[in-house]
Design a protein around this motif. Structure first.
Motif, short mmCIF file in Angstrom:
data_model
loop_
_atom_site.label_atom_id
_atom_site.label_comp_id
_atom_site.label_asym_id
_atom_site.label_seq_id
_atom_site.Cartn_x
_atom_site.Cartn_y
_atom_site.Cartn_z
N PRO A 1 -4.38 3.06 -2.21
CA PRO A 1 -5.00 4.25 -2.79
C PRO A 1 -5.76 5.08 -1.77
O PRO A 1 -6.18 4.58 -0.72
CB PRO A 1 -5.95 3.66 -3.84
N GLY A 2 -5.95 6.36 -2.14
CA GLY A 2 -6.74 7.24 -1.28
C GLY A 2 -5.87 8.07 -0.35
O GLY A 2 -4.70 7.73 -0.10
N PRO A 3 -6.41 9.13 0.18
CA PRO A 3 -5.64 10.04 1.04
C PRO A 3 -5.15 9.40 2.33
O PRO A 3 -4.16 9.86 2.92
CB PRO A 3 -6.62 11.18 1.33
N GLU A 4 -5.79 8.33 2.78
CA GLU A 4 -5.39 7.67 4.02
C GLU A 4 -4.47 6.47 3.77
O GLU A 4 -4.01 5.84 4.73
CB GLU A 4 -6.62 7.21 4.81
N GLY A 5 -4.20 6.16 2.50
CA GLY A 5 -3.38 4.99 2.20
C GLY A 5 -1.90 5.24 2.42
O GLY A 5 -1.42 6.38 2.31
N GLU A 6 -1.18 4.19 2.76
CA GLU A 6 0.28 4.29 2.92
C GLU A 6 0.93 3.15 2.16
O GLU A 6 0.27 2.19 1.75
CB GLU A 6 0.69 4.26 4.39
N GLY A 7 2.22 3.25 1.97
CA GLY A 7 2.97 2.17 1.33
C GLY A 7 3.38 1.13 2.35
O GLY A 7 3.61 1.44 3.52
N LEU A 8 3.45 -0.12 1.92
CA LEU A 8 3.87 -1.17 2.82
C LEU A 8 5.30 -0.95 3.31
O LEU A 8 5.66 -1.37 4.42
CB LEU A 8 3.74 -2.54 2.15
N ALA A 9 6.13 -0.30 2.50
CA ALA A 9 7.50 0.00 2.94
C ALA A 9 7.47 0.95 4.14
O ALA A 9 8.27 0.81 5.07
CB ALA A 9 8.30 0.62 1.80
N HIS A 10 6.52 1.88 4.15
CA HIS A 10 6.39 2.79 5.28
C HIS A 10 5.85 2.04 6.50
O HIS A 10 6.30 2.29 7.63
CB HIS A 10 5.46 3.95 4.93
N THR A 11 4.92 1.13 6.28
CA THR A 11 4.41 0.32 7.38
C THR A 11 5.56 -0.41 8.07
O THR A 11 5.67 -0.43 9.30
CB THR A 11 3.39 -0.72 6.86
N GLN A 12 6.41 -1.03 7.25
CA GLN A 12 7.55 -1.75 7.82
C GLN A 12 8.49 -0.82 8.57
O GLN A 12 8.91 -1.12 9.69
CB GLN A 12 8.33 -2.48 6.72
N ALA A 13 8.79 0.33 7.98
CA ALA A 13 9.75 1.25 8.60
C ALA A 13 9.26 1.72 9.97
O ALA A 13 10.02 1.75 10.94
CB ALA A 13 10.00 2.43 7.68
#
Length: 232
Positions: A116-128
């Motif tokens: 959550p939040g404007p600085e949050g990312e998805g774990l799928a994006h982290t992996q990519a």
């Protein structure tokens, strides 16, 4: 083939306090982490590395600096190897976060987890981004290179899941402890996961053999029956 040694940073004060540090600045190794890093630096001293590339966060830079000490190249950083961006979860305790509805998603369906939040990312994006970084450095350093990437637990688990051919939803089955090394060798057609969560094993097998004239090209085939070691 190109081999990457995935090194998780040593223990930090945040780890000891059960806090999700994320990209919080100033999080550094604690006394135990400093000792862990010194030990892994000694273990890897005899491995001829083509490069050491680190997450830009202090705890990883501290850890990776123990590996570059005494070598004739400088530490390089890559934001793509940085910690998952946990957004509004950053700085909160694991005990508190475990009560959040999103916690079950992170545990059971992490590919759908977006912090959550404007600085949050998805774990799928982290992996990519992390896998893209490893592949890019493999290409830059070239065949035969052995290099080291210093990163974070979830990031390394995501890279290993990709190398194992696992869906990201299975990555919570992988354990990556502080100051552990995991090793992946990439060939033209597939990666081979050589080690996972190694916290004290002999590393002489990571030293490339002497180059010989006419040496046949490295195979991408797995050894039937398991063989006696890594594929040649």
């Amino acid at each position: 083939m190109t081999t990457v040694i995935l090194l998780r940073h040593g223990r930090t004060t945040a780890n000891a306090g059960g806090i999700l540090a994320g990209w919080t600045p100033g999080v550094q190794l604690d006394e135990a982490g400093t000792a862990q890093v010194a030990a892994v630096g000694e273990r890897l001293a005899k491995v001829p590395l083509a490069a050491v590339v680190s997450s830009p966060l202090e705890r990883c830079v501290q850890t990776a600096s123990a590996i570059t000490a005494g070598r004739d190249f400088d530490l390089r950083t890559d934001d793509r190897l940085g910690e998952a961006r946990y957004g509004d979860w950053t700085g909160r305790t694991i005990k508190e976060l475990a009560k959040e509805p999103l916690w079950k998603v992170v545990q059971q369906h992490p590919s759908a987890a977006v912090f959550p939040g404007p600085e949050g990312e998805g774990l799928a994006h982290t992996q990519a981004r992390a896998v893209a970084a490893v592949r890019a450095w493999n290409a830059e350093l070239g065949p035969g290179a052995v290099w080291l990437a210093c990163s974070h637990g979830d990031v390394i688990k995501a890279i290993l899941a990709d190398a194992l051919g696992l869906h990201l939803d299975q990555f919570q089955r992988i354990v990556v402890d502080p100051a552990s090394i995991s090793v992946v060798t990439y060939t033209e057609t597939r990666p081979f996961v050589v080690r996972v969560n190694d916290t004290g094993g002999d590393v002489s097998a990571l030293i490339p053999p002497p180059k010989k004239r006419g040496r046949r090209k490295a195979s991408s085939d797995a050894v039937v029956g398991g063989g006696s070691g890594a594929p040649a």
